[in-house]
Design a protein around this motif. Structure first.
Motif, mmCIF file in Angstrom:
data_model
loop_
_atom_site.group_PDB
_atom_site.id
_atom_site.type_symbol
_atom_site.label_atom_id
_atom_site.label_comp_id
_atom_site.label_asym_id
_atom_site.label_seq_id
_atom_site.Cartn_x
_atom_site.Cartn_y
_atom_site.Cartn_z
ATOM 1 N N VAL A 228 36.835 42.326 32.590
ATOM 2 C CA VAL A 228 36.449 41.007 33.066
ATOM 3 C C VAL A 228 37.688 40.143 33.298
ATOM 4 O O VAL A 228 37.814 39.454 34.314
ATOM 5 C CB VAL A 228 35.497 40.334 32.057
ATOM 6 C CG1 VAL A 228 35.320 38.856 32.358
ATOM 7 C CG2 VAL A 228 34.147 41.033 32.068
ATOM 8 N N VAL A 229 38.621 40.186 32.361
ATOM 9 C CA VAL A 229 39.829 39.372 32.464
ATOM 10 C C VAL A 229 40.669 39.805 33.659
ATOM 11 O O VAL A 229 41.068 38.985 34.496
ATOM 12 C CB VAL A 229 40.656 39.449 31.169
ATOM 13 C CG1 VAL A 229 41.962 38.661 31.324
ATOM 14 C CG2 VAL A 229 39.848 38.920 29.991
ATOM 15 N N THR A 230 40.947 41.104 33.759
ATOM 16 C CA THR A 230 41.808 41.585 34.843
ATOM 17 C C THR A 230 41.143 41.466 36.200
ATOM 18 O O THR A 230 41.829 41.433 37.225
ATOM 19 C CB THR A 230 42.220 43.050 34.593
ATOM 20 O OG1 THR A 230 41.043 43.865 34.444
ATOM 21 C CG2 THR A 230 43.064 43.167 33.337
ATOM 22 N N GLY A 231 39.817 41.391 36.236
ATOM 23 C CA GLY A 231 39.114 41.188 37.500
ATOM 24 C C GLY A 231 39.015 39.732 37.900
ATOM 25 O O GLY A 231 38.618 39.410 39.018
ATOM 26 N N THR A 232 39.387 38.830 36.975
ATOM 27 C CA THR A 232 39.263 37.388 37.227
ATOM 28 C C THR A 232 40.611 36.728 37.442
ATOM 29 O O THR A 232 40.752 35.846 38.292
ATOM 30 C CB THR A 232 38.545 36.712 36.035
ATOM 31 O OG1 THR A 232 37.282 37.347 35.825
ATOM 32 C CG2 THR A 232 38.323 35.227 36.288
ATOM 33 N N VAL A 233 41.617 37.132 36.672
ATOM 34 C CA VAL A 233 42.955 36.544 36.792
ATOM 35 C C VAL A 233 43.979 37.663 36.962
ATOM 36 O O VAL A 233 43.704 38.823 36.649
ATOM 37 C CB VAL A 233 43.309 35.698 35.545
ATOM 38 C CG1 VAL A 233 42.294 34.596 35.348
ATOM 39 C CG2 VAL A 233 43.413 36.566 34.288
ATOM 40 N N GLN A 234 45.154 37.307 37.474
ATOM 41 C CA GLN A 234 46.267 38.244 37.548
ATOM 42 C C GLN A 234 47.021 38.152 36.223
ATOM 43 O O GLN A 234 47.716 37.160 35.973
ATOM 44 C CB GLN A 234 47.191 37.877 38.712
ATOM 45 C CG GLN A 234 48.329 38.857 38.934
ATOM 46 C CD GLN A 234 47.841 40.222 39.385
ATOM 47 O OE1 GLN A 234 46.900 40.332 40.171
ATOM 48 N NE2 GLN A 234 48.474 41.282 38.884
ATOM 49 N N PRO A 235 46.871 39.123 35.333
ATOM 50 C CA PRO A 235 47.411 38.972 33.977
ATOM 51 C C PRO A 235 48.935 38.933 33.956
ATOM 52 O O PRO A 235 49.597 39.774 34.568
ATOM 53 C CB PRO A 235 46.888 40.201 33.239
ATOM 54 C CG PRO A 235 45.806 40.764 34.093
ATOM 55 C CD PRO A 235 46.155 40.394 35.496
ATOM 56 N N THR A 236 49.455 37.977 33.260
ATOM 57 C CA THR A 236 50.885 37.930 32.947
ATOM 58 C C THR A 236 51.108 38.748 31.674
ATOM 59 O O THR A 236 50.150 39.137 30.997
ATOM 60 C CB THR A 236 51.318 36.479 32.696
ATOM 61 O OG1 THR A 236 50.598 35.982 31.545
ATOM 62 C CG2 THR A 236 51.024 35.589 33.897
ATOM 63 N N PRO A 237 52.365 39.011 31.302
ATOM 64 C CA PRO A 237 52.601 39.699 30.029
ATOM 65 C C PRO A 237 51.935 39.005 28.846
ATOM 66 O O PRO A 237 51.407 39.682 27.941
ATOM 67 C CB PRO A 237 54.131 39.685 29.910
ATOM 68 C CG PRO A 237 54.602 39.724 31.326
ATOM 69 C CD PRO A 237 53.622 38.866 32.088
ATOM 70 N N ALA A 238 51.911 37.679 28.850
ATOM 71 C CA ALA A 238 51.277 36.954 27.739
ATOM 72 C C ALA A 238 49.778 37.200 27.708
ATOM 73 O O ALA A 238 49.176 37.351 26.632
ATOM 74 C CB ALA A 238 51.565 35.452 27.868
ATOM 75 N N VAL A 239 49.153 37.244 28.879
ATOM 76 C CA VAL A 239 47.706 37.515 28.941
ATOM 77 C C VAL A 239 47.426 38.952 28.518
ATOM 78 O O VAL A 239 46.476 39.220 27.781
ATOM 79 C CB VAL A 239 47.165 37.219 30.350
ATOM 80 C CG1 VAL A 239 45.729 37.728 30.494
ATOM 81 C CG2 VAL A 239 47.208 35.722 30.634
ATOM 82 N N TRP A 240 48.268 39.900 28.961
ATOM 83 C CA TRP A 240 48.085 41.290 28.528
ATOM 84 C C TRP A 240 48.207 41.406 27.005
ATOM 85 O O TRP A 240 47.503 42.185 26.372
ATOM 86 C CB TRP A 240 49.109 42.218 29.197
ATOM 87 C CG TRP A 240 48.609 42.834 30.454
ATOM 88 C CD1 TRP A 240 49.048 42.605 31.731
ATOM 89 C CD2 TRP A 240 47.555 43.793 30.571
ATOM 90 N NE1 TRP A 240 48.335 43.343 32.626
ATOM 91 C CE2 TRP A 240 47.410 44.092 31.952
ATOM 92 C CE3 TRP A 240 46.718 44.415 29.647
ATOM 93 C CZ2 TRP A 240 46.461 45.001 32.425
ATOM 94 C CZ3 TRP A 240 45.758 45.330 30.126
ATOM 95 C CH2 TRP A 240 45.643 45.603 31.483
#
Length: 495
Positions: A228-240
């Motif tokens: 859900v997260v990766t389909g909604t935002v472009q993950p930065t290293p912090a988000v990953w």
């Protein structure tokens, strides 16, 4: 007359394989297991997609007409022990037309997660069945009554065939309570009161977030699935980094290369190593060993590859010893290239280790080669060195075994059975048994869905194993100690 002569005398080939070499038609129950457990409808080396798909459809229809109760048991076995999806779901669609009582009895054992339901409804429509009858809608509605916010977020997948909203519109399930009513409204695109649905509220807030601090807070508060997260935002290293601790074990395995690419693999070394070497967690996740092969090929950090080596060893560590003197033959012909050879190498090496190093382990194409296997080197390191090449002569390792005058109790061959040169395996097996051991068992691990078999069905000393799962090795080990054949084992499943 010897036992071998009684088994083999006068048994002539009944078909040919895709290369035109002699083969034998297995009984329909075994053919059906093969189709279910190989689960391969894509292009293969010897048969194109349309041929294989039509063979599968014809086989499902014939099995339902012949013995729907056995078919139901086989579907349950393939989905839950063989860990396959597509073919069991396709078979469930056919079963719904032939026996609604059996269909209802096994529905929940085949349709385990929302993608299973989506595939079921898509196949149903594709075969001209529309939305199905009353029995189908009843089971679909029952499944939908069991979904929660996590499944709703992870699997709704708008725009990809049938989603959960489509299924709700089709089956019209009655909500159990107000919270489920609001969940159904959300999934069907209606206004919903999100205070009843905190995880979905966090997801909707994630969509509106405009910085990493907000995104990470919503990810953590909602424990949002990584898809859900990766389909909604472009993950930065912090988000990953925030996603990492939400990853199920299999998802962690699949994303190791991504974690390395964004630069957070090393800083999470202890956590990742602990997760992937948790013996109990590995067993519960039911990750098939060849999944580690794929990850091993993609990551390059030495410590990470060591962790994967250890994880694969753990997958096989609790299996019983392989008793008796065994000969393990791995087909390395050109048609085994890709996934077949990668998986086959892992299983062959696992069997070698379970023998305590007492087994003969040879590779073959049209010639035979000593695999030079080690008890001490890891399975993954050794498997990485085995490459496919050449043609296929399934009789070659039997001739070499006979020439070496080795007496073995068990012969285990991993192959796609597509012989294109030399003498047939069946003739060589017959000669070996006559000369050295009339009671030698043969286990043919067939990695492809082509249907032609190396040995006639009257040979009760030969076991056919179709497809891949961690249970394959266990099946061989237990069969040596007296397990019934796979088809008989399926027959014993209680519905």
């Amino acid at each position: 007359m010897s036992r071998v002569k009684q088994v083999f005398e006068g048994v002539l080939p009944t078909t040919t394989n895709h290369e035109g070499y002699p083969a034998y038609i297995r009984p329909i129950k075994e053919q059906y297991l093969q189709a279910l457990l190989t689960n391969t409808l894509g292009n293969t080396f010897y048969a194109d997609r349309n041929v294989l798909l039509q063979e599968a459809l014809d086989l499902h229809a014939e099995m339902m007409r012949t013995d729907p109760a056995y078919a139901a048991r086989a579907l349950v076995y393939a989905r839950n022990e063989g860990l396959m999806r597509l073919q069991p779901i396709l078979g469930l669609v056919y079963l719904s037309q032939y026996d609604t009582a059996l269909f209802s009895r096994i529905f929940s054992q085949i349709i385990r997660i929302p993608p299973d339901l989506a595939d079921f409804l898509t196949i149903l429509s594709g075969l001209g069945r529309g939305q199905g009858g009353r029995a189908i809608k009843r089971e679909v509605a029952g499944f939908l009554n069991g979904i929660d916010e996590y499944w709703a977020l992870k699997y709704n997948g708008r725009g990809r065939g049938y989603n959960l909203g489509d299924a709700i519109a089709t089956a019209h399930p009655v909500p159990r309570d107000e919270r489920q009513n609001q969940l159904f409204r959300y999934l069907t695109g209606q206004a919903a009161q999100l205070q009843e649905l905190p995880q979905i509220a966090a997801f909707e807030a994630l969509k509106r977030a405009d910085n990493d601090e907000q995104r990470i807070r919503h990810i953590n508060e909602g424990r949002l699935p990584h898809e859900v997260v990766t389909g909604t935002v472009q993950p930065t290293p912090a988000v990953w980094q925030a996603i990492l601790h939400q990853l199920p074990l299999f998802a962690l395995l699949r994303n190791l290369n991504t974690l390395d690419r964004v630069g957070i693999l090393d800083e999470n070394r202890d956590y990742i190593s602990r997760r992937l070497t948790d013996r109990e967690a590995l067993q519960k996740a039911k990750i098939m060993p060849f999944r580690f092969v794929n990850a091993f090929e993609q990551v390059h950090k030495a410590w990470m590859r060591d962790v994967l080596r250890q994880a694969v060893e753990m997958c096989f560590a609790n299996l019983p010893v392989l008793n008796g003197r065994s000969a393990i033959f791995l087909d390395i012909s050109g048609s085994m290239s890709g996934e077949f050879i990668r998986i086959g190498s892992v299983f062959a090496l696992a069997l070698f280790k379970l023998s305590g190093g007492q087994a003969i382990f040879w590779l073959f194409d049209t010639e035979v080669y000593d695999a030079q296997a080690s008890l001490h080197d890891s399975i993954l390191s050794q498997a990485e060195k085995i490459k496919a090449r050449g043609g296929t002569d399934t009789g070659a390792p039997l001739r070499a075994l006979r020439s070496s005058r080795e007496k073995v109790d068990n012969i285990i061959m991993i192959t796609d059975e597509q012989q294109n040169t030399g003498s047939p395996f069946y003739n060589e097996l017959q000669s070996y048994r006559r000369k050295y051991n009339p009671d030698t068992r043969a286990f043919i691990i067939d990695v492809a869905p082509y249907q032609g078999a190396l040995v006639p069905p009257v040979d009760d000393l030969t076991h056919y194993i179709y497809g891949w799962a961690d249970t394959v090795v266990k099946y061989i080990v237990y069969s040596i100690d007296g397990y019934a054949g796979m088809a008989e084992r399926v027959q014993a499943i209680e519905l």
